[in-house]
Design a protein around this motif. Structure first.
Motif, PDB file in Angstrom:
ATOM      1  N   SER A  76      65.947  20.591  66.789  1.00 32.00           N
ATOM      2  CA  SER A  76      64.929  19.700  67.354  1.00 32.00           C
ATOM      3  C   SER A  76      65.435  18.265  67.472  1.00 32.00           C
ATOM      4  O   SER A  76      65.106  17.564  68.421  1.00 32.00           O
ATOM      5  CB  SER A  76      63.663  19.729  66.486  1.00 32.00           C
ATOM      6  N   ARG A  79      67.425  18.117  70.582  1.00 30.71           N
ATOM      7  CA  ARG A  79      66.759  18.543  71.826  1.00 30.71           C
ATOM      8  C   ARG A  79      65.606  17.634  72.246  1.00 30.71           C
ATOM      9  O   ARG A  79      65.428  17.343  73.429  1.00 30.71           O
ATOM     10  CB  ARG A  79      66.235  19.974  71.648  1.00 30.71           C
ATOM     11  N   SER A 234      63.729  17.556  79.177  1.00 32.43           N
ATOM     12  CA  SER A 234      64.777  16.936  79.963  1.00 32.43           C
ATOM     13  C   SER A 234      64.264  15.625  80.564  1.00 32.43           C
ATOM     14  O   SER A 234      63.061  15.454  80.762  1.00 32.43           O
ATOM     15  CB  SER A 234      65.230  17.867  81.091  1.00 32.43           C
TER      16      SER A 234
END
Length: 382
Positions: A76, A79, A234
């Protein structure tokens, strides 16, 4: 021991646990005697859990709850954004601390244990807090099922097996347009330009704080906003139309900004003695700005995100198509915008007309302030 500290204008107990002279964990509680006792118990249990975690070796390759949680947090951190990672980290830490009394084996994990943990969060915190932990832990379990060797893949996700808890969430306060205009009238220089940008772009705080001059296209009247609030976390960039009023104010700020070589549009100025203050650098939080300026304008306090809601509600009230509002808010799913309004269809020309509605309110006067000119600058896409 817990200390009583002022937080958002109210004295509250704060539990703090340190390791090697640094704060390893902290948590806020209420202000009464019962809350003090809760803080004491929390400090003791957290200190014990951190000590056990520090002493935890890995004598075998056996997967347990601690390894599962730590592996998921490692993933995490790489990300997700810092805010999302901290939310997930707190949820995992709370659960692992709870399981020191319940057992650490993944095979022992079931819906009954998940229910006991989430029920405790519901009782101590709120239904909203319990559901947020439920969501994050369920995601962690599915991640482990997909990526970890030795994970009990045949087991039902114990967190999704628990029904959601009832929530009593107060509706977010959205200021009337008159209150926003009163605040805008009290703003000067950069602050005036920033508040105008918040309203005209329906921007999130982080999007404006990260905005650079390369993201401003004066020729085509566009501004590019970047966010990580996407399904895959993203970076997503979206070009939004720039209204006439916003273009005028950004051009004024480009010509009068004191730090000519700064990349970011909005930067810290020479107006604070804080050791963390970095004149010419981008803002991080501006924690007290809105509260202070609302007080000066004598209106009910509201934050940056409330302006985003105001933008959406204003466009809806003047009859703009709902899907245009979805486009301006930059929501990926119509269901997200439906929590604001509802979704329909749009085209680019109508989108330009939609944001131009802010300028039709009548231009607000920009209050100038001294600047520090520096040679050798070129205007962005002017």
């Amino acid at each position: 021991m817990p200390t009583k500290t002022n937080r958002r204008g109210k004295l509250r107990w704060r539990g703090v646990v340190k390791q090697n002279g640094k704060i390893a964990a902290s948590r806020w509680f209420g202000s009464g005697k019962k809350e003090y006792r809760k803080a004491v118990v929390w400090e003791e249990e957290t200190r014990k859990w951190l000590q056990e975690e520090a002493q935890q070796k890995t004598p075998t390759d056996c997967l347990n709850l601690l390894k599962w949680g730590n592996n998921y947090l490692d993933f995490s951190e790489r990300r997700f954004s810092g805010k999302t990672y901290k939310e997930k980290k707190r949820a995992v830490q709370r659960f692992l601390l709870f399981t020191t009394k319940e057992g650490r084996g993944l095979e022992e994990m079931n819906a009954a244990l998940a229910m006991r943990f989430l029920q405790a969060q519901f009782d101590e915190r709120s239904g909203y807090a319990a559901n947020k932990d439920r969501k994050n832990l369920a995601a962690a379990w599915e991640w482990g099922r997909k990526y970890l060797d030795g994970f009990p893949r045949e087991k039902v996700n114990p967190f999704t097996a628990v029904d959601k808890f009832p929530e009593e969430r107060k509706p977010r306060y959205v200021p009337p347009l008159e209150d926003f205009d009163a605040v805008l009238a009290k703003a000067e220089g950069q602050d005036h330009v920033m508040l105008t940008a918040f309203l005209h772009l329906a921007a999130r705080r982080g999007e404006l704080f990260k905005l650079t001059w390369q993201d401003v296209d004066f020729i085509n009247k566009q501004v590019c906003l970047s966010t990580r609030k996407t399904r895959g976390s993203s970076v997503k960039q979206t070009w939004l139309p720039m209204s006439t009023e916003l273009r005028k104010e950004l051009l004024w700020w480009w010509e009068n900004r004191p730090y000519k070589r700064a990349r970011h549009v909005f930067t810290m100025l020479e107006d604070s003695c804080s050791p963390r203050h970095n004149p010419g650098g981008p803002f991080k939080t501006r924690q007290h700005f809105m509260k202070t300026i609302c007080k000066r304008a004598k209106v009910q306090p509201f934050g940056f995100h409330a302006i985003r809601h105001l933008s959406a509600s204003y466009l809806y009230r003047i009859g703009k198509p709902l899907s245009l509002i979805q486009r301006i808010l930059r929501h990926e799913a119509p269901s997200t915008t439906e929590r604001y309004l509802k979704s329909l269809g749009f085209n680019t020309e109508e989108l330009h007309e939609a944001v131009e509605a802010f300028s039709e309110r009548g231009p607000a006067q920009v209050v100038e302030f001294p600047n520090e000119k520096a040679p050798g600058d070129e205007a962005p896409r002017a």
